[in-house]
Scaffold this motif. Structure first.
Motif, short mmCIF file in Angstrom:
data_model
loop_
_atom_site.label_atom_id
_atom_site.label_comp_id
_atom_site.label_asym_id
_atom_site.label_seq_id
_atom_site.Cartn_x
_atom_site.Cartn_y
_atom_site.Cartn_z
N PHE A 52 0.88 -1.29 -0.18
CA PHE A 52 -0.21 0.11 -0.13
C PHE A 52 0.77 1.21 0.10
N PHE A 53 0.47 2.13 -0.90
CA PHE A 53 1.13 3.46 -0.99
C PHE A 53 0.18 4.70 -0.86
N LYS A 54 0.57 5.63 0.38
CA LYS A 54 -0.29 6.32 0.44
C LYS A 54 0.13 7.86 -0.11
N VAL A 55 -0.73 8.58 -0.70
CA VAL A 55 -0.63 9.76 -1.20
C VAL A 55 -1.02 10.95 -0.49
N PRO A 56 -0.77 11.71 0.55
CA PRO A 56 -1.49 12.46 1.44
C PRO A 56 -1.50 13.97 0.56
N GLU A 124 -9.10 7.74 1.69
CA GLU A 124 -9.08 7.96 3.22
C GLU A 124 -9.42 9.35 3.63
N ALA A 125 -10.07 9.53 4.68
CA ALA A 125 -10.33 10.83 5.38
C ALA A 125 -10.22 10.79 6.80
N GLU A 126 -9.37 11.49 7.27
CA GLU A 126 -9.22 11.57 8.96
C GLU A 126 -9.60 12.76 9.51
N GLN A 127 -10.53 12.75 10.28
CA GLN A 127 -10.89 14.05 10.86
C GLN A 127 -9.80 14.43 11.85
N THR A 135 -6.46 11.44 2.02
CA THR A 135 -5.35 10.54 1.48
C THR A 135 -5.57 9.69 0.48
N PHE A 136 -5.22 9.50 -0.70
CA PHE A 136 -5.31 8.43 -1.73
C PHE A 136 -4.32 7.47 -1.36
N VAL A 137 -5.05 6.21 -1.34
CA VAL A 137 -4.24 4.95 -1.17
C VAL A 137 -4.07 4.03 -2.41
N LEU A 138 -2.82 3.72 -2.67
CA LEU A 138 -2.57 2.60 -4.01
C LEU A 138 -2.22 1.39 -3.40
N LYS A 139 -3.21 0.42 -3.98
CA LYS A 139 -2.99 -1.04 -3.53
C LYS A 139 -2.53 -1.76 -4.74
#
Length: 489
Positions: A52-56, A124-127, A135-139
């Protein structure tokens, strides 16, 4: 016996056909096929190892992550976004707000294929205490990572850049928040709204030759990245716009942004605490943007106590940080006059192009008449030209407001401009220019005519709109500068 066998085979074929038909109905009409796909995906996930690669949206220094913007634009182009079980439908924040845009929901997963490999994206969206951290997550399968990850990211850049060039990117206007608005984490230095200003270079009231020079200069800038790198210079262009208030400087900035398809960063120096804060603002701007400081002359001459010094302004325009962080940007500074400005501010490389915005002349008046009234020629034009030739003048903003107020009748609108030029045209109307008796009679008739139902003088507009005009008799070339617009090509 043979006939029974034939009938049995035919009946079996019909039953098989009916069974397949009903199976298709069950799978596709009831959505059972989507359930099977989900079960198959779960089975694949169980037997494959994924990374998994996160793109914040924001990086570690709370600057906007450019890759996040490109991924967001790229995902909008995927057919799987339309074919997914559910998605968000929102109106576009760009100029055409009737467009419907698909957005990835935080609970949604969409697939994409590249070089024979299957990858997945989810959101993903964190408050947090102040806002949502997106954040977009690449799987991606671990077995495919080495083969496709870098080419896939390059593919995303290429597609997103093509969409931006086609004008599919929504532009934004950024404004710097005051020191009291910045939280402890410093992540709200810039506030943004959609940039929907309709101004274009074609609608700007400017001499045709000057307008063509500006277009040519900007087009050359867009193609000059390799040239600037070969020279060892930062790939940016600086403009100084000077002239009285109401002459179209702000509209010209909007036209530049629309022509280049760049975002706009509007820096309010009264909200800047000091030189370091000014540098941080520049550091947090993004490529493909127009960075604007308006009324710079007033700030320098009034010496407001904001902590920003002349040295800070000079370093902002052409310092070490500027050379590192101003790549692919247009810097714009506006002034009412540059006569009493420190020459060090106006030198080449700090300001490449000087553009003078004078009060309205007859050529500009014709452009305004065409834009506001749809009139390219009129029987009153010779009289208007005579008044301009005798020295009377108003700002384009004042003339534009007169035309808006009387837009239902082009003749009445032009007569109102004539009346305003005679009475308010910088004190250089009929009393000083020796206009003909016909013009004086026209003014008298206009005072007695239904023109009074509209707005016929600039004084009326000032009472209604609170217009304020700074007069200027300065005469200088329209397009000049320490560095010629064509000298760096």
């Amino acid at each position: 016996m043979v006939y029974k066998s034939v009938w049995f085979v035919l009946l079996l074929i019909v039953l098989i056909f009916l069974a397949l038909f009903f199976l298709r109905v069950i799978l596709f009409k009831t959505g059972f096929i989507y359930t099977l796909k989900k079960l198959w995906r779960i089975a694949q996930d169980y037997f494959h190892v994924y990374q998994f690669f996160k793109v914040p949206e924001l990086d570690e220094s709370f600057k906007e992550n450019q890759l996040f913007k490109k991924v967001s634009l790229y995902l909008q182009s995927l057919p799987s976004l339309e074919d997914s079980d559910f998605t968000n439908l929102v109106t576009s924040s760009g100029k055409n707000q009737n467009d419907i845009v698909l957005r990835l929901d935080p609970k949604q997963t969409i697939g994409d294929e590249f070089l024979g490999a299957r990858v997945f994206w989810f959101h993903e969206a964190e408050q947090t205490s102040d806002s949502k951290a997106r954040t977009f997550v690449l799987k991606i399968r671990k077995a495919d990572k080495r083969r496709i990850l870098r080419p896939y990211l390059q593919h995303i850049h290429i597609v997103a850049d093509e969409m931006e060039q086609q004008g599919k990117r929504d532009l934004k206007l950024y404004m710097n928040a005051g020191a009291q608005s910045i939280g402890g984490d410093g992540n709200v230095r810039w506030r943004s709204v959609p940039f929907t200003h309709p101004s274009t270079l074609d609608t700007i009231a400017m001499e045709t030759d000057l307008k063509n020079k500006v277009k040519s200069d900007l087009e050359s800038f867009l193609k000059s990245k390799q040239y600037y790198q070969r020279l060892g210079r930062v790939w940016k262009r600086s403009f100084l716009l000077y002239g009285p208030s109401g002459t179209g400087k702000s509209s010209f900035v909007a036209a530049l942004a629309n022509f280049l398809n760049y975002d706009v960063y509007d820096i309010d120096l009264s909200n800047v605490t000091g030189d370091s804060d000014l540098k941080l603002l520049l550091l947090e701007t993004t490529p493909k943007s127009v960075v604007v400081i308006e009324d710079l002359d007033r700030f320098l001459m009034q010496k407001k106590s904001t902590g920003v010094s002349l040295s800070g302004v000079l370093n902002f325009m052409d310092g070490i940080l500027n050379s590192c962080c101003a790549e692919e940007r247009i810097m714009v500074f506006t002034m009412t006059s540059k006569d009493q400005i420190d020459p060090s501010i106006l030198r080449p490389s700090r300001v490449d192009v000087h553009i003078h915005f004078p009060l309205c002349d007859f050529a500009s008046f014709k452009v305004l008449a065409n834009n506001y009234l749809g009139v390219k020629d009129h029987k009153l034009f010779p009289q208007v030209q005579e008044i301009f030739d005798n020295g009377a003048s108003l700002s384009p903003a004042e003339i534009g407001e007169l035309m808006i107020a009387n837009r239902t009748s082009p003749t009445r609108a032009i007569k109102s401009v004539i009346s305003a030029l005679q009475t308010d045209g910088d004190g250089r109307g009929s009393r000083r220019s020796g206009l003909s008796n016909d013009a004086e009679e026209l003014e008298e008739r206009s005072a007695r005519s239904p023109l009074n139902d509209g707005l016929s003088t600039v004084k009326d507009l000032r009472r209604l709109y609170g217009l304020f005009r700074v007069k200027s008799n300065a005469k200088s070339p329209s397009f000049d500068g320490g560095v010629s617009p064509r000298s760096e090509r």
